[in-house]
Design a protein around this motif. Sequence first.
Motif, PDB file in Angstrom:
ATOM      1  N   GLU A 171     -57.634-115.753   4.897  1.00  0.00           N
ATOM      2  CA  GLU A 171     -58.071-116.153   3.556  1.00  0.00           C
ATOM      3  C   GLU A 171     -59.592-116.289   3.485  1.00  0.00           C
ATOM      4  OE1 GLU A 171     -57.913-115.708   0.523  1.00  0.00           O
ATOM      5  OE2 GLU A 171     -55.887-116.535   0.416  1.00  0.00           O
ATOM      6  N   SER A 172     -60.128-115.917   2.334  1.00  0.00           N
ATOM      7  CA  SER A 172     -61.567-116.036   2.090  1.00  0.00           C
ATOM      8  C   SER A 172     -61.874-117.443   1.581  1.00  0.00           C
ATOM      9  CB  SER A 172     -62.008-115.003   1.055  1.00  0.00           C
ATOM     10  OG  SER A 172     -61.527-115.367  -0.233  1.00  0.00           O
ATOM     11  N   PRO A 173     -63.115-117.890   1.700  1.00  0.00           N
ATOM     12  CA  PRO A 173     -63.460-119.237   1.208  1.00  0.00           C
ATOM     13  C   PRO A 173     -63.278-119.376  -0.298  1.00  0.00           C
ATOM     14  CG  PRO A 173     -65.440-117.999   1.819  1.00  0.00           C
ATOM     15  CD  PRO A 173     -64.268-117.212   2.326  1.00  0.00           C
ATOM     16  N   LYS A 174     -63.387-118.278  -1.043  1.00  0.00           N
ATOM     17  CA  LYS A 174     -63.246-118.342  -2.498  1.00  0.00           C
ATOM     18  C   LYS A 174     -61.820-118.703  -2.921  1.00  0.00           C
ATOM     19  CE  LYS A 174     -66.906-115.000  -3.570  1.00  0.00           C
ATOM     20  NZ  LYS A 174     -67.218-113.697  -4.209  1.00  0.00           N
ATOM     21  N   ARG A 175     -60.826-118.279  -2.145  1.00  0.00           N
ATOM     22  CA  ARG A 175     -59.429-118.524  -2.538  1.00  0.00           C
ATOM     23  C   ARG A 175     -58.719-119.508  -1.612  1.00  0.00           C
ATOM     24  NH1 ARG A 175     -59.600-112.836  -3.590  1.00  0.00           N
ATOM     25  NH2 ARG A 175     -58.657-112.385  -1.587  1.00  0.00           N
ATOM     26  N   LEU A 177     -58.720-122.869  -1.304  1.00  0.00           N
ATOM     27  CA  LEU A 177     -58.070-124.012  -1.953  1.00  0.00           C
ATOM     28  C   LEU A 177     -56.901-123.570  -2.826  1.00  0.00           C
ATOM     29  CD1 LEU A 177     -61.070-126.320  -2.933  1.00  0.00           C
ATOM     30  CD2 LEU A 177     -59.389-126.651  -1.104  1.00  0.00           C
ATOM     31  N   ASP A 178     -57.015-122.423  -3.485  1.00  0.00           N
ATOM     32  CA  ASP A 178     -55.909-121.920  -4.302  1.00  0.00           C
ATOM     33  C   ASP A 178     -54.688-121.639  -3.437  1.00  0.00           C
ATOM     34  OD1 ASP A 178     -57.446-122.061  -6.595  1.00  0.00           O
ATOM     35  OD2 ASP A 178     -58.113-119.979  -6.460  1.00  0.00           O
ATOM     36  N   THR A 179     -54.908-120.992  -2.298  1.00  0.00           N
ATOM     37  CA  THR A 179     -53.791-120.669  -1.404  1.00  0.00           C
ATOM     38  C   THR A 179     -53.184-121.936  -0.816  1.00  0.00           C
ATOM     39  OG1 THR A 179     -54.625-118.466  -0.850  1.00  0.00           O
ATOM     40  CG2 THR A 179     -53.171-119.513   0.753  1.00  0.00           C
ATOM     41  N   LYS A 216     -57.194-133.066   2.019  1.00  0.00           N
ATOM     42  CA  LYS A 216     -58.403-133.259   2.825  1.00  0.00           C
ATOM     43  C   LYS A 216     -59.465-132.233   2.456  1.00  0.00           C
ATOM     44  CE  LYS A 216     -59.945-133.146   7.664  1.00  0.00           C
ATOM     45  NZ  LYS A 216     -59.494-132.965   9.080  1.00  0.00           N
ATOM     46  N   PHE A 217     -59.045-130.964   2.302  1.00  0.00           N
ATOM     47  CA  PHE A 217     -59.992-129.896   1.989  1.00  0.00           C
ATOM     48  C   PHE A 217     -60.568-130.051   0.582  1.00  0.00           C
ATOM     49  CE2 PHE A 217     -59.328-126.182   5.115  1.00  0.00           C
ATOM     50  CZ  PHE A 217     -59.249-127.060   6.177  1.00  0.00           C
ATOM     51  N   LYS A 218     -59.756-130.549  -0.351  1.00  0.00           N
ATOM     52  CA  LYS A 218     -60.252-130.740  -1.722  1.00  0.00           C
ATOM     53  C   LYS A 218     -61.407-131.730  -1.762  1.00  0.00           C
ATOM     54  CE  LYS A 218     -56.639-131.875  -4.152  1.00  0.00           C
ATOM     55  NZ  LYS A 218     -55.896-132.269  -5.380  1.00  0.00           N
TER      56      LYS A 218
END
Length: 280
Positions: A171-175, A177-179, A216-218
């Motif tokens: 996964e890329s950093p752009k997606r 959180l969505d994933t 946590k990531f959010k």
Amino acid sequence: MLSLLPTPIGNLRDITLRTLDTLASCDTLLCEDVRVTKRLFFLLSQGGILKMPSKPLHSLHSHNQEGFLAQVGHGFFTNQHVGYLSDAGMPCVSDPGARLVRFAQEHGIDYEVLPGASACVSAYSASGFDIKAFHFVGFLPPKSADRRAKIAKLIASVAALQTEIACVIYESPKRLLDTLGDLALMVPDDLIFAIKEMTKLHEQHHCGKILEVYEKFKALPPTVLRGEWVLVCALRPRSQSVLSYQEIADMDLPPKIKAKLLAKLKGVSSKLLYASGMRA
């Protein structure tokens, strides 16, 4: 002769001795991106690992491979030793190279694939999950609906096999959180191992329940999430609730979505079912 060569995924010293030997013996090199390959050679030469090779470099990637192979023909590979490098890691693993292998097979060209660094295998090993099987997913679809559909299929496959499977996702950093949000919605209590910057100085990894890692990531600054990520999800088999045709037909859903669901159950065209007024 064709040689597919692995390149480091981060740490330059992960390049193999066989790759260095083959780079020295090749007559011509094909590269996913010539600029990336030149940069790699420069850094390797600066570190005293490789003498800067003076060989022809040709671009070969997913967008030009058919035209390139049609133009040069099989003689290009039989009259010289050709090496192929993708940008990082193993060719053919979420990188170009498979078409090149098929071309060699179709034309009786001798070829070899040298083993080397792979983000997929390294992340699976680093996860610590004692799971006997893993499934390499690669990149999930970018659109939310398609991504959730893919995750649902993975969950259903694990349920059908009735065994725990580690699914390895890029996964890329752009997606990211969505994933993670989609995974947290669908399998919040399954475990996940998330790692980025593998083999580099600032390597990071996080492990825990998917919902916990997502929360946590959010809360992290966006700068912390930069970089390419590998997610290893330990999906457990779970019993699935099954809705009947009538239960779906009675749901308050948009007609087109309802038609698609019912069509799946009946094995018919959703357009025909929609036009018929959802009649079974």
